[in-house]
Scaffold this motif. Structure first.
Motif, PDB file in Angstrom:
ATOM      1  N   UNK A   1       0.698  -1.237   0.022  1.00  0.00           N
ATOM      2  CA  UNK A   1      -0.068  -0.074   0.081  1.00  0.00           C
ATOM      3  C   UNK A   1       0.782   1.236   0.132  1.00  0.00           C
ATOM      4  N   UNK A   2       1.990   1.443   0.764  1.00  0.00           N
ATOM      5  CA  UNK A   2       2.840   2.533   1.009  1.00  0.00           C
ATOM      6  C   UNK A   2       3.683   2.599  -0.278  1.00  0.00           C
ATOM      7  N   UNK A   3       3.793   1.631  -1.109  1.00  0.00           N
ATOM      8  CA  UNK A   3       4.388   1.710  -2.399  1.00  0.00           C
ATOM      9  C   UNK A   3       3.700   2.366  -3.507  1.00  0.00           C
ATOM     10  N   UNK A   4       2.345   1.760  -3.517  1.00  0.00           N
ATOM     11  CA  UNK A   4       1.548   2.074  -4.416  1.00  0.00           C
ATOM     12  C   UNK A   4       1.218   3.815  -4.045  1.00  0.00           C
ATOM     13  N   UNK A   5       1.136   4.061  -2.917  1.00  0.00           N
ATOM     14  CA  UNK A   5       0.834   5.595  -2.806  1.00  0.00           C
ATOM     15  C   UNK A   5       2.181   6.377  -3.193  1.00  0.00           C
ATOM     16  N   UNK A   6       3.357   5.746  -2.828  1.00  0.00           N
ATOM     17  CA  UNK A   6       4.333   6.512  -3.372  1.00  0.00           C
ATOM     18  C   UNK A   6       4.502   6.698  -4.848  1.00  0.00           C
ATOM     19  N   UNK A   7       4.232   5.706  -5.450  1.00  0.00           N
ATOM     20  CA  UNK A   7       4.320   5.739  -6.824  1.00  0.00           C
ATOM     21  C   UNK A   7       3.373   6.517  -7.500  1.00  0.00           C
ATOM     22  N   UNK A   8       2.218   6.870  -7.039  1.00  0.00           N
ATOM     23  CA  UNK A   8       1.248   7.623  -7.416  1.00  0.00           C
ATOM     24  C   UNK A   8       1.644   9.149  -7.145  1.00  0.00           C
ATOM     25  N   UNK A   9       2.261   9.363  -5.867  1.00  0.00           N
ATOM     26  CA  UNK A   9       2.546  10.750  -5.692  1.00  0.00           C
ATOM     27  C   UNK A   9       3.847  10.953  -6.592  1.00  0.00           C
ATOM     28  N   UNK A  10       4.576  10.135  -6.949  1.00  0.00           N
ATOM     29  CA  UNK A  10       5.858  10.634  -7.614  1.00  0.00           C
ATOM     30  C   UNK A  10       5.468  11.136  -9.041  1.00  0.00           C
ATOM     31  N   UNK A  11       4.511  10.725  -9.472  1.00  0.00           N
ATOM     32  CA  UNK A  11       3.979  11.249 -10.738  1.00  0.00           C
ATOM     33  C   UNK A  11       5.325  11.094 -11.872  1.00  0.00           C
ATOM     34  N   UNK A  12       6.006  10.092 -11.882  1.00  0.00           N
ATOM     35  CA  UNK A  12       7.168  10.040 -12.716  1.00  0.00           C
ATOM     36  C   UNK A  12       7.006   8.470 -13.203  1.00  0.00           C
TER      37      UNK A  12
END
Length: 622
Positions: free
Chosen positions: A221-232
């Motif tokens: 869950x934390x990794x998915x949130x980080x991936x979406x927040x990065x927008x890269x």
């Protein structure tokens, strides 16, 4: 001790057959992979090749070595996974036997040593079987990599005795590594607990299973949130690779919670049907058996669909990026001159180039451009320097080499055809997803020949289709051209992916069939009771089929959830859904193949288990 372990392997061979097959496959693949790696590390190149051709061959060898290294690691991981699953399942099925051993005085260390000895015997058997498979694997991998164009037609992987010994060590080591958790679990069995079949003995979700499942789920869950927040896009791709592993672990560990919910599906679809009700009850009751079958499917779907979607999204993003960076209207596959209806004709000619910087020599392609026309048909601008200065003996570093440490104003020795010049670096382009353009040179430095395409921007008020009709050869819109570049990238990825994921599919099939066979071995008495209650043999087999179909659906759905989590960051990236590639066809293929394989294994084993007369099974003493 040895006699007891040998007897257990002999009498319970149907439980250990899958583990032996996994070890044999692992040994064969590790042996062939190491043998191929040794051959690519010391390549024998024929005389007469140009330096450029030698560099291309060596580049293919490096790519093949990378793929082979990944296949070796994947084979080791999946072998340990299947062996650990097998012994974990056998410990559950042998609780009564292990409890009796504790009751007559066997110590915990004795039980651990017994299981480790059994695993060592399986490792030796699998190693003996797998060594000949290594020869076949070497031929198969050589043929495949030659077909993919990564290795030349003359490639040969000679016999390497070191690879054989290393594979044998890996085979026994993976078998021993896979049994450690099961041996520890067996040592915790209490004699009275196993003999009385208490609730603690029947508990599936142990403390460690909760810990690993919830920990991996939280990380996912934390990794998915980080991936979406990065927008890269690149960050999302890298995070997605980790999400596939953590998500597969989480849902594999927590699958016993979901199985009872999904077990109600047959009764919901076939409401009021006796066979469906029995299948539902079977799935609800045998949560451990169902989750053991679903776990390899979760891993397979999560990894295969997630990786294919990741590679496909990367390839698709290459096309989307190029379409957004190009301001031209048409792309023609040959040289075009500017005319009344053509505002700009930017010719790009690719030729072999050798670039020497200090002691480092790069054999690549140089793109001959007209800087003014290039700037009018491209949005991409240099990170440092200026393309306006790309005249005379100069060179610009393209996106494919932008991260290689070239300095603005430095000089490079370049060879073009039979001509060698010293060129000054006047511009360094930014990195892009498409790394096919490495160096830009003035058109005045181009030697004869090369591959030319022209980006055409039509004059204002003119329809591009009307201009395109007047050209010979292949003419595409920029959208079509960009899509073709993405498709070419995907075709290149597809071969590598098929070579790598085909291996995962074979191991997953072994794991699933192994789980089905092991679970059916303990259902003879259950099937006999069902037949004594009035069910026919065909109805009992049908119940097993419906149960297996339910488990397949659960495994594919949970694996698809893992793949979706891995791709979530890509959808939130700079290109959005335009760069998202969902492999629906692959998912359907896996689902259909899983239904066939698991259904066939369940039907066959159920048919074999119901061959004896019910009375003979029920009357037999345990």
């Amino acid at each position: 001790m040895l006699r007891l372990s040998v007897g257990a392997v002999r009498t319970r061979w149907h439980l250990f057959a899958g583990a032996v097959a996994a070890v044999a496959l692992g040994v064969g693949l590790v042996q062939s992979g190491l043998q191929m790696l040794a051959a690519t590390d010391r390549p024998a190149l024929p005389a007469g090749l140009s330096p450029y051709d030698r560099a291309r061959v060596r580049e293919g060898y490096v790519g093949a070595a990378t793929l082979l290294g990944m296949s070796v690691m994947l084979a080791v991981f999946l072998t340990v996974f299947i062996v650990s699953t097998t012994f974990g399942f056998t410990v559950v099925q042998r609780r009564r036997e292990l409890g009796l051993l504790r009751l007559v005085g066997a110590q915990r260390g004795y039980l651990c040593l017994m299981l480790v000895t059994e695993a060592g015997l399986l490792g030796l058997i699998g190693t003996v079987v797998g060594a000949p498979l290594g020869l076949l694997g070497t031929w198969a991998q050589s043929w495949l990599l030659i077909k993919l164009g990564m290795l030349p037609s003359w490639f040969d992987a000679p016999w390497d005795q070191g690879a054989v010994w290393a594979a044998m060590i890996v085979g026994v080591s993976t078998a021993l590594a896979g049994v450690l958790a099961a041996a520890w679990r067996a040592s915790r069995i209490s004699a009275l607990e196993a003999l009385t079949e208490s609730r603690a003995a029947q508990r599936v979700m142990t403390g460690w299973r909760w810990f690993w499942g919830l920990s991996a789920g939280f990380c996912t869950v934390m990794l998915v949130i980080a991936a979406q927040a990065a927008r890269d896009l690149v960050a999302a791709l890298m995070i997605g690779l980790v999400v596939m592993i953590t998500g597969s672990v989480a849902l594999s560990q927590l699958s016993p919670i979901v199985v009872p919910l999904a077990g109600r599906l047959p009764a919901a679809v076939l409401r009021g049907n006796l066979i469906a009700d029995l299948a539902r009850a079977g799935v609800l009751h045998a949560v451990r058996r169902s989750s053991a079958t679903a776990a390899p499917l979760i891993v397979l779907v999560g990894l295969v669909v997630g990786l294919w979607g990741t590679f496909g999204s990367l390839a698709k993003a290459v096309g989307v990026e190029q379409e957004r960076l190009i301001t031209a209207d048409l792309v023609v596959d040959h040289a075009i001159q500017r005319g009344p209806d053509i505002a700009v004709a930017s010719r790009q000619t690719a030729v072999p180039i050798t670039v020497t910087r200090g002691r480092t020599t790069v054999y690549s392609e140089g793109i001959g451009i007209d800087p003014a026309a290039y700037l009018q048909t491209h949005k991409l601008r240099p990170r440092t320097g200026s393309l306006d200065r790309l005249t005379g003996r100069t060179i610009a570093i393209g996106p494919g080499m932008a991260a290689e440490g070239y300095k603005l104003g430095s000089t490079l020795k370049i060879a073009l055809g039979n001509r060698t010049v010293v060129a000054k670096v006047v511009a360094i382009m930014p990195e892009t997803l498409d790394v096919s353009e490495n160096f830009f040179i003035p058109r005045t430095l181009l030697p004869a020949g090369g591959r030319t395409e022209t980006l055409v921007k039509v004059a204002p008020g003119i329809e591009p289709s009307r201009v395109a009709a007047g050209f010979d050869g292949k003419v595409q819109t920029v959208g079509e051209w960009a899509e073709d570049r993405g498709a070419a990238q995907q075709r290149s990825n597809s071969g590598l992916f098929a070579a790598l994921m085909g291996l995962a599919g074979i191991f997953a099939a072994v794991a699933v069939v192994n789980a089905v066979v092991m679970s059916t071995a303990d259902r003879r008495r259950e099937f006999a009771l069902a037949r004594m209650a009035g069910l026919t043999r065909a109805q009992v087999v049908t119940v097993a089929l419906i149960e297996s179909a339910t488990v397949v659906i659960v495994g594919v759905l949970l694996g698809s959830l893992v793949a979706a989590a891995a791709l979530a960051g890509i959808a939130a990236g700079p290109y959005g859904l335009a760069a998202l590639a969902i492999p629906w066809r692959l998912l359907g293929l896996i689902f259909g193949a899983a239904l066939i394989v698991v259904g066939a294994a369940a039907a066959f084993t159920a048919h074999q288990a119901t061959r004896p007369q019910p009375v003979s099974l029920l009357a037999a003493r345990e």
